[in-house]
Design an enzyme around this catalytic site. Structure first.
Site, PDB file in Angstrom:
ATOM      1  N   SER A 138       0.910  -1.265  -0.083  1.00  0.00           N
ATOM      2  CA  SER A 138       0.096   0.173  -0.063  1.00  0.00           C
ATOM      3  C   SER A 138       1.058   1.392  -0.180  1.00  0.00           C
ATOM      4  O   SER A 138       2.053   1.033   0.540  1.00  0.00           O
ATOM      5  CB  SER A 138      -0.874   0.095   1.275  1.00  0.00           C
ATOM      6  OG  SER A 138      -1.551   1.055   1.288  1.00  0.00           O
ATOM      7  N   TYR A 151      -1.187  -1.055  10.503  1.00  0.00           N
ATOM      8  CA  TYR A 151      -1.307  -1.284   8.958  1.00  0.00           C
ATOM      9  C   TYR A 151      -0.210  -0.761   8.173  1.00  0.00           C
ATOM     10  O   TYR A 151       0.576  -1.532   7.513  1.00  0.00           O
ATOM     11  CB  TYR A 151      -2.568  -0.568   8.349  1.00  0.00           C
ATOM     12  CG  TYR A 151      -2.944  -1.054   6.897  1.00  0.00           C
ATOM     13  CD1 TYR A 151      -3.791  -1.944   6.821  1.00  0.00           C
ATOM     14  CD2 TYR A 151      -2.628   0.068   5.995  1.00  0.00           C
ATOM     15  CE1 TYR A 151      -3.944  -2.244   5.326  1.00  0.00           C
ATOM     16  CE2 TYR A 151      -3.008  -0.217   4.706  1.00  0.00           C
ATOM     17  CZ  TYR A 151      -3.423  -1.405   4.479  1.00  0.00           C
ATOM     18  OH  TYR A 151      -3.996  -1.497   3.203  1.00  0.00           O
ATOM     19  N   LYS A 155       2.580  -2.940   5.976  1.00  0.00           N
ATOM     20  CA  LYS A 155       2.960  -2.844   4.596  1.00  0.00           C
ATOM     21  C   LYS A 155       4.474  -2.279   4.388  1.00  0.00           C
ATOM     22  O   LYS A 155       4.840  -2.581   3.254  1.00  0.00           O
ATOM     23  CB  LYS A 155       1.898  -1.796   4.087  1.00  0.00           C
ATOM     24  CG  LYS A 155       0.440  -2.072   4.242  1.00  0.00           C
ATOM     25  CD  LYS A 155       0.174  -3.451   3.346  1.00  0.00           C
ATOM     26  CE  LYS A 155      -1.305  -3.650   3.176  1.00  0.00           C
ATOM     27  NZ  LYS A 155      -1.519  -5.075   2.408  1.00  0.00           N
TER      28      LYS A 155
HETATM   29  P1  NAD Z   1     -11.228  -6.324   0.733  1.00  0.00           P
HETATM   30  O1  NAD Z   1     -11.230  -6.369   2.059  1.00  0.00           O
HETATM   31  O2  NAD Z   1     -12.175  -5.894  -0.381  1.00  0.00           O
HETATM   32  O3  NAD Z   1     -10.920  -7.912   0.175  1.00  0.00           O
HETATM   33  C1  NAD Z   1      -9.787  -8.598   0.820  1.00  0.00           C
HETATM   34  C2  NAD Z   1     -10.242 -10.230   0.819  1.00  0.00           C
HETATM   35  O4  NAD Z   1      -9.260 -10.698   1.759  1.00  0.00           O
HETATM   36  C3  NAD Z   1     -11.409 -10.526   1.376  1.00  0.00           C
HETATM   37  O5  NAD Z   1     -12.113 -11.435   0.437  1.00  0.00           O
HETATM   38  C4  NAD Z   1     -11.168 -11.119   2.682  1.00  0.00           C
HETATM   39  O6  NAD Z   1     -12.194 -12.117   3.111  1.00  0.00           O
HETATM   40  C5  NAD Z   1      -9.739 -11.881   2.463  1.00  0.00           C
HETATM   41  N1  NAD Z   1      -9.113 -11.948   3.688  1.00  0.00           N
HETATM   42  C6  NAD Z   1      -8.911 -11.194   4.642  1.00  0.00           C
HETATM   43  N2  NAD Z   1      -8.240 -11.550   5.522  1.00  0.00           N
HETATM   44  C7  NAD Z   1      -7.676 -12.883   5.199  1.00  0.00           C
HETATM   45  C8  NAD Z   1      -6.851 -13.987   5.810  1.00  0.00           C
HETATM   46  N3  NAD Z   1      -6.451 -13.751   7.133  1.00  0.00           N
HETATM   47  N4  NAD Z   1      -6.849 -14.849   4.805  1.00  0.00           N
HETATM   48  C9  NAD Z   1      -7.402 -15.081   3.696  1.00  0.00           C
HETATM   49  N5  NAD Z   1      -8.101 -14.121   3.113  1.00  0.00           N
HETATM   50  C10 NAD Z   1      -8.338 -12.978   4.138  1.00  0.00           C
HETATM   51  O7  NAD Z   1      -9.648  -5.433   0.694  1.00  0.00           O
HETATM   52  P2  NAD Z   1      -9.012  -4.723  -0.645  1.00  0.00           P
HETATM   53  O8  NAD Z   1      -9.502  -3.558  -0.624  1.00  0.00           O
HETATM   54  O9  NAD Z   1      -9.559  -5.556  -1.992  1.00  0.00           O
HETATM   55  O10 NAD Z   1      -7.598  -4.970  -0.168  1.00  0.00           O
HETATM   56  C11 NAD Z   1      -6.726  -6.123  -0.901  1.00  0.00           C
HETATM   57  C12 NAD Z   1      -5.238  -5.923  -0.397  1.00  0.00           C
HETATM   58  O11 NAD Z   1      -5.071  -4.614  -1.086  1.00  0.00           O
HETATM   59  C13 NAD Z   1      -4.991  -5.770   0.896  1.00  0.00           C
HETATM   60  O12 NAD Z   1      -3.718  -6.367   0.967  1.00  0.00           O
HETATM   61  C14 NAD Z   1      -5.225  -4.180   1.193  1.00  0.00           C
HETATM   62  O13 NAD Z   1      -4.239  -3.875   2.353  1.00  0.00           O
HETATM   63  C15 NAD Z   1      -4.525  -3.735  -0.185  1.00  0.00           C
HETATM   64  N6  NAD Z   1      -4.828  -2.439  -0.287  1.00  0.00           N
HETATM   65  C16 NAD Z   1      -6.235  -1.823  -0.571  1.00  0.00           C
HETATM   66  C17 NAD Z   1      -6.439  -0.478  -0.839  1.00  0.00           C
HETATM   67  C18 NAD Z   1      -7.683  -0.122  -1.164  1.00  0.00           C
HETATM   68  O14 NAD Z   1      -7.887   1.202  -1.265  1.00  0.00           O
HETATM   69  N7  NAD Z   1      -8.724  -0.851  -1.533  1.00  0.00           N
HETATM   70  C19 NAD Z   1      -5.251   0.451  -1.142  1.00  0.00           C
HETATM   71  C20 NAD Z   1      -3.955  -0.058  -0.735  1.00  0.00           C
HETATM   72  C21 NAD Z   1      -3.672  -1.413  -0.556  1.00  0.00           C
END
Ligand code: NAD
Length: 251
Positions: A138, A151, A155
């Site tokens: 992130s 968090y 990251k």
């Molecule tokens: P989200 O919550 O929409 O989806 C995450 C998925 O991971 C879900 O299906 C959840 O069930 C699964 N999950 C959670 N914990 C888990 C575990 N312990 N084992 C297996 N699966 C697990 O999240 P997202 O926004 O799609 O984020 C995905 C990745 O991208 C994450 O690592 C997040 O930190 C990163 N990220 C997201 C954003 C954003 O703006 N959405 C920005 C930067 C980074």
């Protein structure tokens, strides 16, 4: 055509888009998620499009569960070409209120999970064709809003893990990280949770790229980093944030 891609947290959000993009490119997708219903929906969608996918329930924070996941992939697919460590959770809580359990949970899913998925997936990756690992970190590895210590630390830890693994696993396996900025995942959730978030004009306008990010933006970056075109790219960090981290914000 025989490419096998494992996406952790692949049932919803960014992971859902990553799996669909790889499936469209002809890969077979293994969806590993704690949320079985979300993972099942993803498999059904990919199959309905004529793609190949399978899901395995796994909590990446549990090393024994990760080992079992990789044993399952060994039995079914026999190798891995791409591992996308995407599963992640966030807790926003003032530092003086964050519990030990909350700290551990965030670090164990986001950072320890990525390491043990790579560690236990390594034998399978070594059987793959030009294999690579992609960590979804992130831009919060580089900058913060208040009350997001666990968090941000998890990251930033992924950045260290990226260069360390790239050096240890080369030349067979490449390891890179993507740093997404603001990605609107509201429409990419499980069907009973999905809703189109109403983004404001200023949400888009503040980005040098002119818009908030989409899960497909991160998926496209994954496809590139996993591709033969990126065979000289390892240990690197690709920021996909519409330019937010290079923008000075003095008022
Ligand atoms: P989200 O919550 O929409 O989806 C995450 C998925 O991971 C879900 O299906 C959840 O069930 C699964 N999950 C959670 N914990 C888990 C575990 N312990 N084992 C297996 N699966 C697990 O999240 P997202 O926004 O799609 O984020 C995905 C990745 O991208 C994450 O690592 C997040 O930190 C990163 N990220 C997201 C954003 C954003 O703006 N959405 C920005 C930067 C980074």
């Amino acid at each position: 055509a025989g490419e096998v891609v494992l996406v952790t947290g692949g049932g919803q959000g960014i992971g859902r888009a990553i799996g669909r993009t790889f499936a469209e490119s002809g890969a077979q997708v293994v969806v590993a998620d704690v949320d079985e219903r979300a993972a099942q929906e993803q498999v059904e969608w990919i199959e309905a499009q004529g793609g190949r996918a399978r899901c395995v329930r796994c909590d990446v924070s549990d090393p024994a569960g990760v080992e079992a996941l990789m044993a399952d992939v060994a039995a079914h697919e026999g190798h891995l070409d791409v591992l996308v460590n995407n599963a992640g959770v966030m807790v926003a809580r003032p530092p003086e209120e964050l519990s030990v359990a909350e700290w551990d949970r965030v670090l164990n899913v986001n950072l320890r999970g990525a390491f043990f998925c790579t560690r236990y997936g390594l034998a399978l990756l070594r059987k793959g064709r030009s294999p690579s690992v992609i960590h979804i970190a992130s831009t919060r590895a580089l900058m913060s809003e208040p009350n997001t210590e666990s968090y941000a630390a998890s990251k930033a830890g992924l950045l260290g893990l990226t260069h360390a693994l790239a050096v240890s696993l080369g030349p067979e396996v490449r390891v890179n990280a993507i740093l997404p900025g603001w990605i609107d995942v509201s429409a990419w959730k499980r069907s009973d949770l999905a809703r189109q978030e109403a983004l404001r004009p200023e949400d888009h306008a503040q980005h040098p790229a002119g818009r908030v990010g989409r899960p497909e933006d991160v998926a496209a970056a994954c496809l590139y980093l996993a591709s033969e075109e990126a065979s000289f790219v390892t240990g690197q960090v690709l920021v996909v944030d519409g330019g937010m981290t290079v923008k000075m914000i003095y008022v």
